[in-house]
Write a protein that holds these residues in place. Structure first.
Motif, short mmCIF file in Angstrom:
data_model
loop_
_atom_site.label_atom_id
_atom_site.label_comp_id
_atom_site.label_asym_id
_atom_site.label_seq_id
_atom_site.Cartn_x
_atom_site.Cartn_y
_atom_site.Cartn_z
N LYS A 1 6.82 -63.26 27.71
CA LYS A 1 8.16 -62.79 27.30
C LYS A 1 9.25 -63.73 27.78
O LYS A 1 10.20 -64.05 27.05
N ILE A 2 9.12 -64.16 29.05
CA ILE A 2 10.12 -65.09 29.61
C ILE A 2 10.14 -66.38 28.81
O ILE A 2 11.22 -66.92 28.49
N SER A 3 8.95 -66.87 28.45
CA SER A 3 8.92 -68.12 27.66
C SER A 3 9.54 -67.89 26.29
O SER A 3 10.31 -68.75 25.78
N GLU A 4 9.25 -66.69 25.67
CA GLU A 4 9.88 -66.40 24.36
C GLU A 4 11.39 -66.28 24.50
O GLU A 4 12.16 -66.79 23.67
N LEU A 5 11.84 -65.55 25.58
CA LEU A 5 13.30 -65.43 25.81
C LEU A 5 13.94 -66.79 26.06
O LEU A 5 15.06 -67.06 25.57
N GLN A 6 13.26 -67.61 26.83
CA GLN A 6 13.81 -68.96 27.06
C GLN A 6 13.92 -69.73 25.75
O GLN A 6 14.90 -70.44 25.50
N ARG A 7 12.87 -69.57 24.89
CA ARG A 7 12.96 -70.24 23.58
C ARG A 7 14.14 -69.70 22.76
O ARG A 7 14.92 -70.47 22.16
N LEU B 1 30.49 -65.05 17.15
CA LEU B 1 30.48 -65.56 18.52
C LEU B 1 30.41 -64.40 19.50
O LEU B 1 29.66 -64.45 20.49
N ASP B 2 31.19 -63.30 19.21
CA ASP B 2 31.10 -62.13 20.09
C ASP B 2 29.71 -61.52 20.08
O ASP B 2 29.17 -61.11 21.11
N MET B 3 29.12 -61.51 18.83
CA MET B 3 27.75 -60.98 18.74
C MET B 3 26.78 -61.83 19.57
O MET B 3 25.91 -61.33 20.31
N PHE B 4 26.95 -63.17 19.40
CA PHE B 4 26.09 -64.08 20.19
C PHE B 4 26.31 -63.90 21.68
O PHE B 4 25.36 -63.95 22.48
N LYS B 5 27.59 -63.68 22.09
CA LYS B 5 27.87 -63.47 23.51
C LYS B 5 27.19 -62.19 24.01
O LYS B 5 26.58 -62.18 25.09
N LEU C 1 20.28 -60.97 26.80
CA LEU C 1 19.16 -61.85 27.22
C LEU C 1 19.23 -62.15 28.71
O LEU C 1 18.20 -62.20 29.39
N GLU C 2 20.47 -62.36 29.24
CA GLU C 2 20.60 -62.61 30.67
C GLU C 2 20.15 -61.40 31.49
O GLU C 2 19.49 -61.52 32.52
#
Length: 618
Positions: free
Chosen positions: A336-342, A442-446, A452-453
């Motif tokens: 999961k971490i590798s997928e999230l990092q991707r 951009l707000d959606m991405f934020k 994700l963080e």
């Protein structure tokens, strides 16, 4: 009639068998007498020259001929499936299979290249045994192992008869003779085997000689000679008795000392045996207690080890399951971490692209704003111009006509510029709409980035928890390893206890072995004491015999004390040097070495048999 003829035939056959048996018995007696004469003549000859026999003299040759006749007597002509002819050397070879020294002598005979026939090899073997002073041992071995040579001889042969027991006894007297014969270049294959009886016959016929008239001088000489003989005999007996007494005293002292030492040794050994028995009992008690305690301890430790093993296996199984689950969760979390990092990297790339596009849009908007400001300036300039023109038109009517075309052109230009301005306004509106959309995206991405963080932080917290769980598992495994090491140390201690138990068992076996050896030593000491007692009894018996023996008087005894025949001129009187009795020549035609003399002296047949038996026993 048939029955009578059968009975007569059986009587005749029995008579023939009896006659053959008598004939064979006479043959055996003659051979024994010839052996006695040949041994006597050889001993007399060897003592007369007082040196060793370096060559084969006639008396020695005659002895070998008689021994060969003994070995050949009653031997079968043929034997086996192929009817092979027999020789007495084949009998010796069969005997040598079980006797080592006869085998060695046979090997040395077989190595002689000058011997071609079996009879020659047999003669060489007889001569070698004579040189080794083992000729009586050789015949004794043949008599002991008569079962092995029975198949080679007829039942009437000398070696299978009762008279054969005299042969080793007669041959023991040959040990006083030293022989050094050279056999390498001698032709033993073709020696004549003829018994010369001339060596055993006396010269002349003493029966035909007239007896001289008795004279008083001769009677005095005879009485004087008789007294001297008695004196010498008494002196010999006294010397013998003194020597026997000294030897007996010495032996008695030795036996007393040995008996005392043996008694001390026996007491010491008995005390040691008692101590060893007590120690053995103590050790057996200790060993039993140790075995019981060891068994109990082993059972307790086995039970503890079984319980610990079960708990360990259960805990190990649970830990293995937890470890596998944690490992699977860790793998899934890592995936999961590798997928999230991707995804983060993709979003960062998209954000970078959007930022670059936003910057480009800002630049375009600024450029458009600049163009709009320039157009506004142009519009203000045009308006100013228009105002100036209107002023000029108002001022000057003339110039209006001239400049209407220019105004119209300017109007067209203004219309075109207004259309351009409207288009630019539409574009600015579209760009603002795009900007709003980009801001929304951009707000959606934020928000997505923030999600994700948060997920990343949760994953890190999960990883930290899993690390802590892993550290706990490692600590538990280290504890399990320490417990395993303790169990191994306990197992080593158990093995050491087993080895100590085995060592104690070995020591117990050594003690048992030492007890057996000491018992054997006691038995050997008892045998030695019994032998010494037997020897003392024999010496006492010999001394009693010497004390009982008296030198018989010639005048008192008129008959032989053995065969009871009357003495005459032909049958002379002879004293036995052992018992002192008077016997005829036939009953005292033997010589044996006595302790009182270095040379063999005349003895009677009875003393000869007793001395022979004694020498054979020794």
């Amino acid at each position: 009639n048939e029955y009578k003829s059968y009975l007569s035939f059986m009587d005749n056959s029995n008579a023939v068998i009896d006659q053959a048996d008598r004939y064979h018995a006479i043959e055996r007696k003659n051979i024994i007498h010839l052996l006695k004469l040949s041994v006597k003549n050889l001993i007399d000859y060897a003592l007369s020259i007082n040196s060793s026999l370096d060559e084969e003299v006639p008396t020695l040759y005659q002895l070998f001929v008689v021994l060969e006749q003994i070995l050949k007597h009653g031997i079968k002509d043929k034997t086996g499936i192929f009817n092979t002819s027999l020789d007495y050397y084949t009998v010796i070879q069969a005997l040598a299979k079980d006797t080592e020294w006869i085998r060695e002598v046979g090997e040395s005979v077989d190595n002689m290249s000058n011997l071609k026939t079996l009879s020659g090899k047999g003669r060489a073997l007889l001569r070698l045994t004579m040189m080794q002073k083992k000729i009586h041992i050789f015949f004794n071995e043949m008599l002991i192992k008569s079962d092995k040579i029975r198949s080679y001889y007829h039942p009437y042969s000398l070696l299978l008869s009762e008279e054969s027991t005299l042969i080793p006894g007669l041959l023991t007297g040959l040990n006083v003779i030293d022989c050094n014969l050279y056999l390498r270049e001698r032709d033993l294959d073709h020696l004549p085997q003829v018994i010369q009886l001339t060596y055993y016959l006396k010269e002349g016929n003493y029966l035909d000689a007239p007896s001289p008239p008795p004279s008083p001088r001769l009677d005095e000489n005879r009485s004087y000679q008789h007294i001297l003989e008695q004196k010498s005999y008494v002196e010999e007996i006294n010397e013998k008795l003194r020597s026997d007494k000294l030897t007996l005293d010495k032996k008695c002292k030795m036996l007393k000392e040995d008996n005392s030492t043996m008694h001390n040794v026996v007491t010491d050994l008995r005390s040691q045996l008692d101590e060893i028995k007590t120690e053995r009992q103590c050790l057996s008690v200790k060993l039993e207690s140790l075995e019981e305690s060891h068994k109990r301890r082993l059972e307790v430790e086995k039970a503890d080890m079984a319980v610990e093993r079960e708990t360990y296996e259960a805990s190990r199984q649970g830990l293995n399951d937890l470890y596998l689950l944690a490992k699977e969760q860790l793998v899934t979390a890592n995936n999961k971490i590798s997928e999230l990092q991707r995804d983060l990297e993709v979003e960062r790339n998209i954000r970078r692209d959007l930022e670059s596009a936003h910057e480009l849009l800002d630049k375009e908007i600024q450029d458009k704003d600049d163009t709009i400001a320039a157009l506004r300036k142009q519009c203000s300039d045009v308006k100013k111009l228009n105002l100036d023109m209107l002023n000029k038109v108002q001022n000057t009517g003339k110039k209006m006509a001239e400049k209407e075309a220019t105004v119209r052109q300017l109007e067209t230009k203004s219309e075109s510029s207004s259309s351009q301005i409207t288009e630019l306004i539409i574009k600015t509106k579209e760009l603002s709409i795009l900007n709003d959309d980009l801001k929304k995206e951009l707000d959606m991405f934020k928000s997505r980035y923030y999600d994700l963080e948060s997920k990343h932080d949760e994953a890190q917290t999960n990883i930290a928890v899993e690390r802590e769980w892993k550290e706990k598992l490692q600590r538990q495994s280290s504890v399990d390893r320490e417990e395993l090491a303790m169990l191994r140390a306990d197992a080593i201690h158990v093995n050491e206890l087993k080895s100590s138990l085995k060592q104690l068992q070995r020591e117990n076996e050594d003690l048992k072995r030492s007890c057996r050896e000491q018992e054997m030593a006691l038995v050997e000491l008892g045998d030695h004491l019994s032998r010494s007692k037997v020897k003392a009894e024999e010496l006492k018996h010999s001394t009693d015999m010497m004390k009982d023996s008296k030198w018989a008087n010639d005048k008192e005894i008129e008959n032989c004390q053995l065969c009871k025949k009357a003495f005459s001129v032909a049958r002379r009187k002879h004293h036995c040097r052992n018992c002192g009795g008077i016997f005829c020549h036939q009953c005292s035609d033997n010589t044996m070495p006595l302790p009182s003399s270095a040379r063999p002296l005349r003895v009677c047949d009875r003393c000869h048999d007793v001395l022979l038996e004694r020498s054979i026993k020794k």
